[in-house]
Design a protein around this motif. Structure first.
Motif, PDB file in Angstrom:
ATOM      1  N   THR A  63       5.004  10.597  -0.819  1.00 60.64           N
ATOM      2  CA  THR A  63       6.437  10.714  -1.086  1.00 60.64           C
ATOM      3  C   THR A  63       7.183  11.001   0.213  1.00 60.64           C
ATOM      4  N   ASP A 174       5.551   0.420   0.964  1.00 63.45           N
ATOM      5  CA  ASP A 174       4.856   1.613   0.470  1.00 63.45           C
ATOM      6  C   ASP A 174       3.394   1.218   0.296  1.00 63.45           C
ATOM      7  N   LYS A 207      -5.250   8.843  -1.244  1.00 62.52           N
ATOM      8  CA  LYS A 207      -5.772   8.293  -2.509  1.00 62.52           C
ATOM      9  C   LYS A 207      -7.110   7.589  -2.325  1.00 62.52           C
TER      10      LYS A 207
END
Ligand SMILES: Cc1ncc(COP(=O)(O)O)c(C=O)c1O
Length: 346
Positions: A63, A174, A207
Motif C-alpha cells: 500500500t 502495481d 507476498k
C-alpha cells in the motif's frame, strides 16, 4: 479437520534464503537510510535485472509503495485511472488520495481486473482536461498480476501505455505479484515494464517469500528525484535500510523470486485443472498467476468453510483461493477432493 490455508500469499512463510540474508547482514555498523553497501549493491543488481538504470526505494508495505509512487507522479487535483478491482480502488483505505493530497482514484471499465484501453481513452478524452472545475488526468495504475488472478501480456501493457503517452499521463504498475506475472509470461522484467511504457513499479516481495519489505522501482529519473521527499514525509524510509536491501537482494539473486513465483503459480494451475471441469464449479477469471476466483452454490461454499478450508468469501457463491510459494501437494489434493465432495450440495 486440520485447516487448509488458501486465504492469502501473506499467510505463507518467508523464504529461508531471505532469513539467512538478514542474519548475514547483521554484522558490524553501517550507515543508515540507504548509505550502506547492500543498498548500493541493490541498485546495481536491479539496474542489471531491469536492463536500465533504476532507483530503488524499499518500503514496508505494498500500500505504501502504491500510494507513494502515485503521490510522486500525481497532484492534489489529479486523477489516476485504474480497473474497478484495482487494489488502490478497493482495499487501500484512500491511501492514494491521502498521500496524493487529494489525487482521485478513478476506475475505468475492463475485464479480469484489467483496464480496457478503449474505455481508458474515452475516459481521459471526456475528463475535461484544462477545465478548472474538473480533476485532471495524470496517471494510470495497472495491477500485474491483476486482482482477479489474470496477467496482462506485454502487448496489453504497451497498448495502455500508448494511450497514456498520447494524453501525457504517467504509467504506474502495481506489481505486488510482478514475479508471478513474469514467471507466467516468460518475458524479461524489462519487457514488461519500461520497454512497455511503465514509468514506476511497485515491486512486490512480501507476498512471494519476503518478510517485511516491498520496493518502489523508478525507471524515470525525474520521478526518482521527488521520491525521497514523499517517502520521508510519510515516514517510510527505513533507517536500518541494510536489512530491507539484504532481503530484496537475496530475493532477486539466482532467480529466487521467479522460482518462488513458479511454485505458487504451479499450485494454482494444479487446483484449476483439478476443479475446472467439475459440474457446479466455475472459475470466473483466467488462472494465470497464484489466485483463483471460484463460484459454487452457497451451501457448497458453507460446507468448505465447515471443513476448515480457509479463504476469503467474496459473495454468497464466490470465493478467492490464493496459493503461497510453500503451498504443498497435499494441501492441493485435499482441497480438490473437498471441492469435489461438496460442489453439488444444495
Ligand atoms: C495487488 C495488490 N496490491 C497491493 C497490495 C497491498 O499490499 P500491503 O497489504 O502490503 O499493503 C496487495 C495486498 O493484498 C495486493 O494484492
Amino acid at each position: 479437520m486440520a485447516a487448509l490455508e488458501f486465504r492469502s500469499d501473506n499467510c505463507g512463510r518467508a523464504a529461508p534464503e531471505l532469513i539467512q540474508a538478514l542474519v548475514s547482514a547483521n554484522e558490524g555498523s553501517v550507515l543508515g537510510y540507504g548509505g550502506d553497501e547492500l543498498t548500493k549493491q541493490l541498485h546495481a543488481h536491479l539496474s542489471e535485472l531491469f536492463e536500465h538504470p533504476v532507483k530503488v526505494f524499499p518500503v514496508p508495505t505494498g500500500t505504501g509503495a502504491n500510494a507513494l509512487a502515485l503521490a510522486a507522479v500525481g497532484s492534489p487535483f489529479g486523477a489516476v485511472y485504474c480497473s474497478p478491482e484495482a487494489h488502490i480502488n478497493t482495499s487501500e483505505c484512500n491511501a492514494t488520495s491521502f498521500f496524493g493530497s487529494g489525487l482521485k482514484v478513478t476506475p475505468v471499465h475492463g475485464v479480469d481486473g484489467k483496464i480496457d484501453p478503449l474505455a481508458l481513452d474515452a475516459a481521459i478524452s471526456n475528463a475535461g482536461k484544462g477545465q478548472a472545475h474538473k480533476n485532471q488526468p495524470e496517471a494510470i495504475n495497472l495491477v500485474q498480476a491483476t486482482d482477479m488472478g489474470a496477467v496482462y501480456s506485454v502487448s496489453e501493457v504497451t497498448a495502455i501505455s500508448q494511450v497514456a503517452r498520447a494524453h501525457g499521463l504517467t504509467v504506474h504498475m502495481d506489481g505486488a505479484r510482478f514475479a508471478n506475472a513474469v514467471a507466467t509470461l516468460g518475458c524479461t522484467p524489462a519487457e514488461l515494464t519500461w520497454k512497455a511504457g511503465v514509468d514506476i513499479l511497485s515491486f512486490g516481495v512480501t507476498k512471494n517469500g519476503g518478510l517485511l519489505t516491498d520496493a518502489i522501482v523508478v525507471f524515470n529519473p525525474d520521478i526518482a528525484k521527488k521520491m525521497g521527499f514523499h517517502l520521508r514525509r510519510a515516514g517510510m524510509i527505513w533507517s536500518k535500510m541494510r536489512f530491507a536491501s539484504a532481503q530484496i537482494l537475496a530475493y532477486v539473486q539466482d532467480d529466487l523470486w521467479l522460482r518462488l513465483a513458479r511454485q505458487s503459480n504451479t499450485s494454482a494451475l494444479a487446483i484449476a485443472n483439478g476443479i475446472k471441469n467439475l459440474e457446479g464449479v466455475k472459475l470466473i477469471a483466467p488462472v494465470q498467476a497464484n489466485e483463483l476466483f471460484v463460484e459454487m452454490n452457497p451451501k457448497a461454499v458453507d460446507a468448505l468453510i465447515s471443513d476448515n478450508v480457509l479463504f476469503y468469501r467474496r459473495g454468497p457463491n464466490l470465493f478467492r483461493l490464493v496459493c503461497r510459494w510453500d503451498t504443498t501437494q497435499d494441501e492441493i489434493a485435499q482441497l480438490i477432493a473437498l471441492v469435489d465432495r461438496h460442489r453439488l450440495k444444495r
